[in-house]
Design an enzyme around this catalytic site. Structure first.
Site, PDB file in Angstrom:
ATOM      1  N   ASP A 197      25.095  -6.708   9.437  1.00 43.01           N
ATOM      2  CA  ASP A 197      24.248  -6.202  10.804  1.00 43.01           C
ATOM      3  C   ASP A 197      23.198  -5.408  10.574  1.00 43.01           C
ATOM      4  O   ASP A 197      22.553  -5.163   9.286  1.00 43.01           O
ATOM      5  CB  ASP A 197      25.497  -5.374  11.622  1.00 43.01           C
ATOM      6  CG  ASP A 197      25.822  -4.298  10.750  1.00 43.01           C
ATOM      7  OD1 ASP A 197      25.467  -4.036   9.694  1.00 43.01           O
ATOM      8  OD2 ASP A 197      26.944  -3.408  11.428  1.00 43.01           O
ATOM      9  N   LYS A 250      27.666 -14.214  10.771  1.00 43.43           N
ATOM     10  CA  LYS A 250      28.180 -12.750  10.859  1.00 43.43           C
ATOM     11  C   LYS A 250      29.485 -12.580  11.579  1.00 43.43           C
ATOM     12  O   LYS A 250      30.312 -11.844  10.910  1.00 43.43           O
ATOM     13  CB  LYS A 250      26.862 -11.879  11.557  1.00 43.43           C
ATOM     14  CG  LYS A 250      27.269 -10.130  11.345  1.00 43.43           C
ATOM     15  CD  LYS A 250      26.224  -9.632  12.184  1.00 43.43           C
ATOM     16  CE  LYS A 250      26.343  -9.646  13.503  1.00 43.43           C
ATOM     17  NZ  LYS A 250      25.422  -8.644  14.021  1.00 43.43           N
TER      18      LYS A 250
END
Length: 212
Positions: free
Chosen positions: A142, A123
Site C-alpha cells: 500500500d 494487494k
C-alpha cells in the site's frame, strides 16, 4: 540496487517488531467473506471508517447469499460513508455471486482464484490470504509499504507489484506476516507521509532521508 545482507534484514524486522509489538490487522471481520468485503471497502478509505460501516452491513447481510440478493440501492446507502460506493456496491454483489457460482459458496484460498473475484486485485488478495487464512503469499504494497521501502532502500521501484517482487527477494517467507503488519503500523504511526516523526523512528539509521 545493492544486495542487502540477511543480518541487516533481520535487524530491521526486529527493530520494527520491538516498536510495534501489537501490530495486527486493523479491519474487523469474522468470516473470510467479511474480510473480502472489508478489504474492498478499504480502498481509498481508512480502516477506521470501514470498521464503523461494516457492523450494520454484516448485520443486514449475514450470508454470502444475502450479499448477492441485497438491493443495490440499499447496499449503496449502507456503504456510502466509505466512498466510491456505487462501484464498490456493484463489485460486492458480483463478487458474492462469483463465490456462490464458481467456488461453491466458499472464498477461494489461493491468489489466482481470489484475483478472479470482482474488486479483488493482487494487494487485496494478499491481505485476504494473510488475514482470513493465515497463509501469507506475498506483501500487500500500500502507500505505507511503498514509501517505507523506497526510503530505507528495499526497493527503488514505484510500481507496487515491482516493489513487492523486490521485497519477496529480500524477506524470507517466515517474515511475510510480520512485514505486512509492521509496514502499515510504521507508516501510520511514525513514517507519516506529510509529517514523518524521524526522531522517534526505530529504523531511521536505514533511511536515506534521515539527517544525522
Amino acid at each position: 540496487m545493492k544486495t542487502l545482507k540477511k543480518e541487516y534484514i533481520i535487524k530491521l524486522v526486529e527493530n520494527l517488531k520491538e516498536a510495534y509489538p501489537d501490530a495486527t490487522c486493523s479491519l474487523d471481520f469474522e468470516t473470510p467473506f467479511q474480510m473480502v468485503i472489508a478489504v474492498m471497502l478499504s480502498a481509498q478509505c481508512t480502516d477506521e471508517r470501514v470498521n464503523k460501516t461494516t457492523p450494520a452491513l454484516f448485520e443486514r447481510c449475514k450470508t454470502i447469499q444475502d450479499f448477492a440478493n441485497i438491493d443495490i440501492k440499499e447496499l449503496e446507502n449502507i456503504i456510502h460513508p466509505c466512498g466510491f460506493y456505487k462501484n464498490k456496491a456493484k463489485n460486492i454483489k458480483l463478487c458474492a455471486k462469483q463465490v456462490l457460482e464458481n467456488f461453491d459458496g466458499k472464498v477461494p484460498e489461493n491468489m489466482k482464484d481470489l484475483q478472479s473475484l470482482a474488486g479483488i486485485g493482487r494487494k487485496s488478495a494478499n491481505v485476504v490470504m494473510l488475514e482470513a487464512f493465515n497463509n501469507p503469499q506475498g506483501i500487500a504494497v500500500d502507500t505505507h509499504a511503498k514509501r517505507i521501502s523506497n526510503l530505507i532502500g528495499l526497493s527503488e521501484e514505484s510500481d507496487p507489484e515491482k516493489i513487492e517482487q523486490d521485497l519477496l527477494k529480500i524477506f524470507p517467507k517466515e517474515y511475510l506476516k510480520d512485514i505486512n503488519h509492521l509496514f502499515v503500523w510504521h507508516g501510520r504511526n511514525t513514517c507519516i507521509a506529510r509529517k514523518p516523526q524521524c526522531e522517534k523512528c526505530v529504523v531511521k539509521n536505514y533511511c536515506k532521508n534521515y539527517k544525522k
